[in-house]
Scaffold this active site. Structure first.
Site, PDB file in Angstrom:
ATOM      1  N   GLY A   1       6.619  21.102 -27.769  1.00 43.39           N
ATOM      2  CA  GLY A   1       5.605  20.305 -28.462  1.00 43.39           C
ATOM      3  C   GLY A   1       6.127  18.893 -28.578  1.00 43.39           C
ATOM      4  O   GLY A   1       7.304  18.671 -28.917  1.00 43.39           O
TER       5      GLY A   1
ATOM      6  N   PHE B   1       7.742  17.950 -31.986  1.00 41.67           N
ATOM      7  CA  PHE B   1       9.022  18.595 -32.274  1.00 41.67           C
ATOM      8  C   PHE B   1      10.110  18.091 -31.335  1.00 41.67           C
ATOM      9  O   PHE B   1      11.243  17.842 -31.757  1.00 41.67           O
ATOM     10  CB  PHE B   1       8.887  20.109 -32.169  1.00 41.67           C
TER      11      PHE B   1
ATOM     12  N   ASP C   1       9.536  12.485 -24.331  1.00 40.73           N
ATOM     13  CA  ASP C   1       9.764  12.737 -25.755  1.00 40.73           C
ATOM     14  C   ASP C   1      11.183  12.351 -26.154  1.00 40.73           C
ATOM     15  O   ASP C   1      11.411  11.811 -27.242  1.00 40.73           O
ATOM     16  CB  ASP C   1       9.508  14.203 -26.075  1.00 40.73           C
TER      17      ASP C   1
END
Length: 326
Positions: free
Chosen positions: A42, A45, A271
Protein backbone atom coordinates in the site's frame (compact mmCIF):
# COMPACT_ATOMS: atom_id res chain seq x y z
CA UNK A 1 18.15 18.43 15.31
CA UNK A 2 18.12 14.70 16.03
CA UNK A 3 16.34 12.39 13.64
CA UNK A 4 13.97 11.26 16.40
CA UNK A 5 12.55 14.80 16.55
CA UNK A 6 11.74 14.84 12.83
CA UNK A 7 8.03 14.07 12.68
CA UNK A 8 6.37 12.86 9.49
CA UNK A 9 2.63 12.12 9.34
CA UNK A 10 1.53 9.95 6.42
CA UNK A 11 -2.14 9.71 5.48
CA UNK A 12 -2.83 6.79 3.19
CA UNK A 13 -3.37 3.17 2.35
CA UNK A 14 -2.32 -0.24 3.62
CA UNK A 15 -2.59 -3.33 1.41
CA UNK A 16 -1.65 -6.95 1.74
CA UNK A 17 0.40 -7.55 -1.42
CA UNK A 18 0.11 -10.81 -3.36
CA UNK A 19 3.13 -10.93 -5.65
CA UNK A 20 3.89 -13.23 -8.60
CA UNK A 21 7.40 -13.18 -10.11
CA UNK A 22 7.64 -14.56 -13.64
CA UNK A 23 10.12 -14.14 -16.54
CA UNK A 24 7.74 -11.75 -18.33
CA UNK A 25 4.60 -9.82 -17.48
CA UNK A 26 1.48 -11.80 -18.49
CA UNK A 27 -0.35 -10.85 -21.66
CA UNK A 28 -4.16 -11.17 -22.10
CA UNK A 29 -5.16 -14.84 -22.13
CA UNK A 30 -1.65 -16.04 -21.23
CA UNK A 31 -0.79 -18.41 -18.36
CA UNK A 32 2.75 -18.25 -16.96
CA UNK A 33 4.70 -20.19 -14.36
CA UNK A 34 6.07 -18.08 -11.55
CA UNK A 35 6.93 -17.76 -7.88
CA UNK A 36 4.45 -16.39 -5.31
CA UNK A 37 4.92 -14.49 -2.09
CA UNK A 38 2.82 -12.23 0.10
CA UNK A 39 3.72 -9.23 2.24
CA UNK A 40 2.79 -5.73 3.41
CA UNK A 41 2.29 -2.86 0.98
CA UNK A 42 0.00 0.00 0.00
CA UNK A 43 1.45 3.35 -0.99
CA UNK A 44 0.77 4.93 2.37
CA UNK A 45 2.29 2.13 4.40
CA UNK A 46 5.30 1.80 2.10
CA UNK A 47 5.97 5.51 2.49
CA UNK A 48 5.59 5.63 6.26
CA UNK A 49 7.89 2.61 6.66
CA UNK A 50 10.44 4.32 4.40
CA UNK A 51 10.23 7.52 6.45
CA UNK A 52 10.58 5.60 9.72
CA UNK A 53 13.56 3.56 8.54
CA UNK A 54 15.13 6.73 7.13
CA UNK A 55 15.18 8.09 10.67
CA UNK A 56 11.98 10.10 11.12
CA UNK A 57 9.52 9.85 13.98
CA UNK A 58 6.33 8.84 12.16
CA UNK A 59 2.56 8.53 12.45
CA UNK A 60 0.27 6.76 10.00
CA UNK A 61 -3.41 7.70 9.55
CA UNK A 62 -5.25 4.91 7.72
CA UNK A 63 -8.22 2.49 7.72
CA UNK A 64 -7.82 -1.24 8.41
CA UNK A 65 -10.12 -4.21 8.54
CA UNK A 66 -10.63 -6.34 11.63
CA UNK A 67 -8.89 -9.28 9.99
CA UNK A 68 -5.49 -10.89 9.47
CA UNK A 69 -4.38 -8.08 7.18
CA UNK A 70 -5.21 -5.45 9.78
CA UNK A 71 -3.42 -7.46 12.45
CA UNK A 72 -0.36 -7.63 10.21
CA UNK A 73 -0.36 -3.85 9.75
CA UNK A 74 -0.61 -3.25 13.49
CA UNK A 75 2.20 -5.67 14.23
CA UNK A 76 4.53 -4.21 11.61
CA UNK A 77 3.80 -0.61 12.60
CA UNK A 78 4.76 -1.49 16.16
CA UNK A 79 7.98 -3.13 14.96
CA UNK A 80 9.05 0.03 13.10
CA UNK A 81 7.95 2.38 15.88
CA UNK A 82 5.16 3.93 13.79
CA UNK A 83 2.32 5.64 15.67
CA UNK A 84 -0.61 3.86 14.01
CA UNK A 85 -3.86 5.86 14.04
CA UNK A 86 -6.28 3.57 12.24
CA UNK A 87 -9.99 3.63 11.61
CA UNK A 88 -11.37 0.14 12.39
CA UNK A 89 -13.40 -0.68 9.30
CA UNK A 90 -16.05 -3.32 8.68
CA UNK A 91 -14.54 -3.87 5.25
CA UNK A 92 -11.63 -6.25 4.64
CA UNK A 93 -8.13 -4.80 4.69
CA UNK A 94 -6.98 -3.61 1.26
CA UNK A 95 -5.20 -5.99 -1.09
CA UNK A 96 -3.04 -5.75 -4.21
CA UNK A 97 -2.12 -8.25 -6.93
CA UNK A 98 1.38 -7.54 -8.28
CA UNK A 99 3.23 -9.12 -11.21
CA UNK A 100 7.01 -8.62 -11.48
CA UNK A 101 9.19 -9.73 -14.41
CA UNK A 102 12.90 -10.59 -14.62
CA UNK A 103 13.75 -6.96 -15.46
CA UNK A 104 12.12 -5.72 -12.25
CA UNK A 105 9.14 -4.17 -14.07
CA UNK A 106 5.70 -4.58 -12.52
CA UNK A 107 1.97 -4.18 -13.03
CA UNK A 108 -0.52 -3.93 -10.17
CA UNK A 109 -4.26 -4.39 -9.50
CA UNK A 110 -5.62 -3.00 -6.22
CA UNK A 111 -8.70 -3.91 -4.17
CA UNK A 112 -9.30 -0.86 -1.96
CA UNK A 113 -11.26 -2.60 0.81
CA UNK A 114 -10.97 -0.68 4.09
CA UNK A 115 -8.86 2.03 2.45
CA UNK A 116 -12.04 3.37 0.83
CA UNK A 117 -13.56 3.87 4.29
CA UNK A 118 -11.02 6.40 5.55
CA UNK A 119 -13.28 9.40 6.20
CA UNK A 120 -12.60 13.12 6.30
CA UNK A 121 -14.14 13.18 9.79
CA UNK A 122 -11.66 10.59 11.03
CA UNK A 123 -8.79 12.58 9.53
CA UNK A 124 -10.13 15.80 11.05
CA UNK A 125 -10.07 14.14 14.48
CA UNK A 126 -6.30 13.66 13.98
CA UNK A 127 -5.76 17.44 13.67
CA UNK A 128 -3.45 17.42 16.68
CA UNK A 129 -1.07 14.88 15.16
CA UNK A 130 -1.16 16.60 11.78
CA UNK A 131 -0.57 20.04 13.27
CA UNK A 132 2.36 18.73 15.30
CA UNK A 133 4.18 17.37 12.27
CA UNK A 134 6.98 18.88 10.22
CA UNK A 135 5.83 17.17 7.01
CA UNK A 136 2.46 15.69 6.04
CA UNK A 137 2.65 13.22 3.16
CA UNK A 138 -0.32 11.76 1.28
CA UNK A 139 -1.12 9.82 -1.89
CA UNK A 140 -4.32 8.98 -3.77
CA UNK A 141 -5.21 5.41 -2.73
CA UNK A 142 -7.51 6.90 -0.07
CA UNK A 143 -10.69 8.97 -0.61
CA UNK A 144 -9.73 12.31 -2.09
CA UNK A 145 -11.85 14.28 0.40
CA UNK A 146 -9.89 12.70 3.26
CA UNK A 147 -6.55 13.50 1.65
CA UNK A 148 -7.73 17.07 1.02
CA UNK A 149 -8.78 17.43 4.67
CA UNK A 150 -5.33 16.29 5.84
CA UNK A 151 -3.55 18.73 3.56
CA UNK A 152 -5.82 21.61 4.56
CA UNK A 153 -5.26 20.90 8.27
CA UNK A 154 -1.51 20.83 7.69
CA UNK A 155 -1.54 24.09 5.75
CA UNK A 156 -3.62 25.80 8.44
CA UNK A 157 -1.05 24.71 11.04
CA UNK A 158 1.93 25.89 8.98
CA UNK A 159 3.09 22.33 8.26
CA UNK A 160 4.72 21.61 4.87
CA UNK A 161 2.68 19.34 2.61
CA UNK A 162 3.97 16.69 0.24
CA UNK A 163 1.57 15.12 -2.28
CA UNK A 164 2.41 12.02 -4.29
CA UNK A 165 -0.37 12.07 -6.96
CA UNK A 166 -0.40 8.31 -7.46
CA UNK A 167 -1.84 6.25 -8.97
CA UNK A 168 -2.25 8.21 -12.20
CA UNK A 169 -5.89 7.19 -12.71
CA UNK A 170 -6.97 8.49 -9.29
CA UNK A 171 -8.90 11.72 -8.84
CA UNK A 172 -6.63 14.69 -8.12
CA UNK A 173 -8.64 17.91 -8.18
CA UNK A 174 -7.15 21.36 -8.57
CA UNK A 175 -8.06 22.15 -4.94
CA UNK A 176 -5.72 19.38 -3.78
CA UNK A 177 -2.83 20.62 -5.88
CA UNK A 178 -3.42 24.11 -4.47
CA UNK A 179 -2.67 22.97 -0.89
CA UNK A 180 0.48 21.00 -1.80
CA UNK A 181 3.88 22.58 -1.21
CA UNK A 182 5.65 19.77 -3.08
CA UNK A 183 4.14 17.43 -5.69
CA UNK A 184 6.02 14.29 -6.79
CA UNK A 185 4.50 12.65 -9.90
CA UNK A 186 6.18 10.05 -12.06
CA UNK A 187 6.14 10.46 -15.85
CA UNK A 188 2.64 9.03 -16.34
CA UNK A 189 1.16 10.90 -13.38
CA UNK A 190 2.72 14.18 -14.50
CA UNK A 191 1.42 13.97 -18.06
CA UNK A 192 -2.02 12.90 -16.80
CA UNK A 193 -2.19 15.93 -14.51
CA UNK A 194 -1.04 18.22 -17.33
CA UNK A 195 -3.81 16.91 -19.55
CA UNK A 196 -6.48 17.29 -16.87
CA UNK A 197 -5.53 20.64 -15.40
CA UNK A 198 -3.37 22.49 -17.92
CA UNK A 199 -4.76 21.11 -21.22
CA UNK A 200 -1.22 20.21 -22.25
CA UNK A 201 -0.77 16.92 -24.11
CA UNK A 202 2.71 15.47 -23.62
CA UNK A 203 3.92 11.91 -24.22
CA UNK A 204 5.11 10.40 -20.93
CA UNK A 205 7.89 8.50 -22.71
CA UNK A 206 9.34 11.77 -24.02
CA UNK A 207 9.87 13.47 -20.65
CA UNK A 208 13.38 12.14 -20.08
CA UNK A 209 14.60 13.76 -23.31
CA UNK A 210 12.45 16.90 -23.06
CA UNK A 211 14.26 20.24 -23.02
CA UNK A 212 14.72 21.39 -19.40
CA UNK A 213 13.33 24.86 -20.06
CA UNK A 214 10.13 23.43 -21.50
CA UNK A 215 9.79 20.88 -18.72
CA UNK A 216 10.22 23.65 -16.15
CA UNK A 217 7.52 25.70 -17.89
CA UNK A 218 5.14 22.72 -17.79
CA UNK A 219 5.81 22.28 -14.08
CA UNK A 220 5.10 25.96 -13.43
CA UNK A 221 1.88 25.69 -15.41
CA UNK A 222 0.75 22.74 -13.30
CA UNK A 223 1.79 24.09 -9.88
CA UNK A 224 2.56 27.83 -10.07
CA UNK A 225 3.16 28.29 -6.35
CA UNK A 226 4.87 25.03 -5.37
CA UNK A 227 7.74 22.68 -6.13
CA UNK A 228 7.35 19.83 -8.61
CA UNK A 229 9.63 16.79 -8.55
CA UNK A 230 9.06 14.58 -11.61
CA UNK A 231 10.53 11.14 -10.95
CA UNK A 232 11.99 9.59 -14.10
CA UNK A 233 12.95 6.08 -12.99
CA UNK A 234 16.49 5.12 -13.97
CA UNK A 235 17.01 8.66 -15.33
CA UNK A 236 16.66 10.20 -11.87
CA UNK A 237 14.32 13.15 -11.47
CA UNK A 238 13.63 16.72 -12.53
CA UNK A 239 13.04 19.46 -9.94
CA UNK A 240 11.17 22.70 -10.63
CA UNK A 241 10.81 25.48 -8.04
CA UNK A 242 8.94 28.74 -8.11
CA UNK A 243 11.66 31.31 -8.78
CA UNK A 244 11.49 32.89 -5.33
CA UNK A 245 11.11 29.56 -3.47
CA UNK A 246 14.29 27.67 -4.32
CA UNK A 247 14.81 26.40 -0.73
CA UNK A 248 18.53 27.08 -0.73
CA UNK A 249 19.14 25.83 -4.28
CA UNK A 250 21.05 28.07 -6.67
CA UNK A 251 18.76 27.28 -9.60
CA UNK A 252 15.00 27.13 -10.03
CA UNK A 253 15.16 23.92 -12.09
CA UNK A 254 17.64 21.08 -12.42
CA UNK A 255 18.00 17.31 -12.78
CA UNK A 256 19.26 14.88 -10.14
CA UNK A 257 20.82 11.72 -11.54
CA UNK A 258 19.82 8.25 -10.38
CA UNK A 259 22.27 5.99 -8.57
CA UNK A 260 23.66 2.97 -10.42
CA UNK A 261 22.16 -0.18 -8.92
CA UNK A 262 21.25 -3.75 -9.92
CA UNK A 263 17.43 -3.73 -9.55
CA UNK A 264 15.56 -6.96 -8.95
CA UNK A 265 12.15 -5.48 -8.02
CA UNK A 266 11.00 -1.90 -8.61
CA UNK A 267 7.74 -2.37 -6.67
CA UNK A 268 7.49 0.47 -4.15
CA UNK A 269 10.49 2.42 -5.47
CA UNK A 270 8.39 5.56 -5.88
CA UNK A 271 7.09 5.11 -2.35
CA UNK A 272 10.66 4.70 -1.08
CA UNK A 273 11.52 8.01 -2.75
CA UNK A 274 8.59 9.85 -1.19
CA UNK A 275 9.04 8.47 2.31
CA UNK A 276 12.76 9.23 2.27
CA UNK A 277 12.16 12.72 0.85
CA UNK A 278 9.69 13.46 3.65
CA UNK A 279 12.12 12.18 6.30
CA UNK A 280 15.00 14.23 4.92
CA UNK A 281 12.88 17.39 4.68
CA UNK A 282 11.68 16.89 8.25
CA UNK A 283 15.21 16.37 9.57
CA UNK A 284 16.63 19.63 8.26
CA UNK A 285 14.27 22.26 6.87
CA UNK A 286 17.18 24.61 6.14
CA UNK A 287 19.15 22.23 3.90
CA UNK A 288 19.08 22.81 0.13
CA UNK A 289 16.15 20.98 -1.42
CA UNK A 290 18.53 19.32 -3.87
CA UNK A 291 20.19 17.54 -0.95
CA UNK A 292 16.84 16.09 0.11
CA UNK A 293 16.15 14.89 -3.43
CA UNK A 294 19.60 13.31 -3.74
CA UNK A 295 19.05 11.42 -0.48
CA UNK A 296 15.61 10.22 -1.63
CA UNK A 297 17.00 9.14 -5.02
CA UNK A 298 19.66 7.03 -3.34
CA UNK A 299 17.17 5.55 -0.90
CA UNK A 300 14.78 4.56 -3.71
CA UNK A 301 17.62 3.05 -5.74
CA UNK A 302 18.74 0.91 -2.82
CA UNK A 303 15.18 -0.33 -2.27
CA UNK A 304 15.07 -1.85 -5.78
CA UNK A 305 17.88 -4.27 -4.91
CA UNK A 306 15.50 -6.08 -2.54
CA UNK A 307 12.23 -7.92 -3.12
CA UNK A 308 8.95 -6.59 -1.83
CA UNK A 309 7.40 -3.21 -1.11
CA UNK A 310 7.37 -2.14 2.56
CA UNK A 311 9.71 -5.01 3.42
CA UNK A 312 12.32 -3.70 0.95
CA UNK A 313 12.71 -0.28 2.58
CA UNK A 314 16.33 0.18 3.72
CA UNK A 315 17.33 1.19 7.23
CA UNK A 316 19.36 4.35 7.72
CA UNK A 317 22.39 2.22 8.55
CA UNK A 318 22.10 0.51 5.16
CA UNK A 319 22.18 3.90 3.48
CA UNK A 320 25.21 5.03 5.42
CA UNK A 321 27.17 1.89 4.59
CA UNK A 322 26.25 1.90 0.89
CA UNK A 323 26.86 5.58 0.22
CA UNK A 324 29.60 6.37 2.75
CA UNK A 325 31.72 9.28 1.62
CA UNK A 326 29.46 10.11 -1.34
Amino acid sequence: MSSSAARVVVVGSFNVDHVWHSPALPRPGETLQGEYRSGPGGKGFNQVVAAARAGAQTAFVCALGDDAGGALARQLADTDGIDLQDLRSGSPTGTAGIYVDDDGRNCIVIGAGANADLSADFVSARAGAIGGARIVLAQLESPVESVLEAMRLARAAGVRTLLNPAPANAECPRELLAVADVVTPNETEFTTLLSRHAHEEVDADSLVALDDARLHRLCRTLLPRGTVVVTLGAAGCFVSHREDKTRGDARDHYRVAAERVEPIDTTGAGDAFNGALAASMARDAEAPFQAHVRYATRYAALSTEREGAAAAMPAQGDMERRFAGR
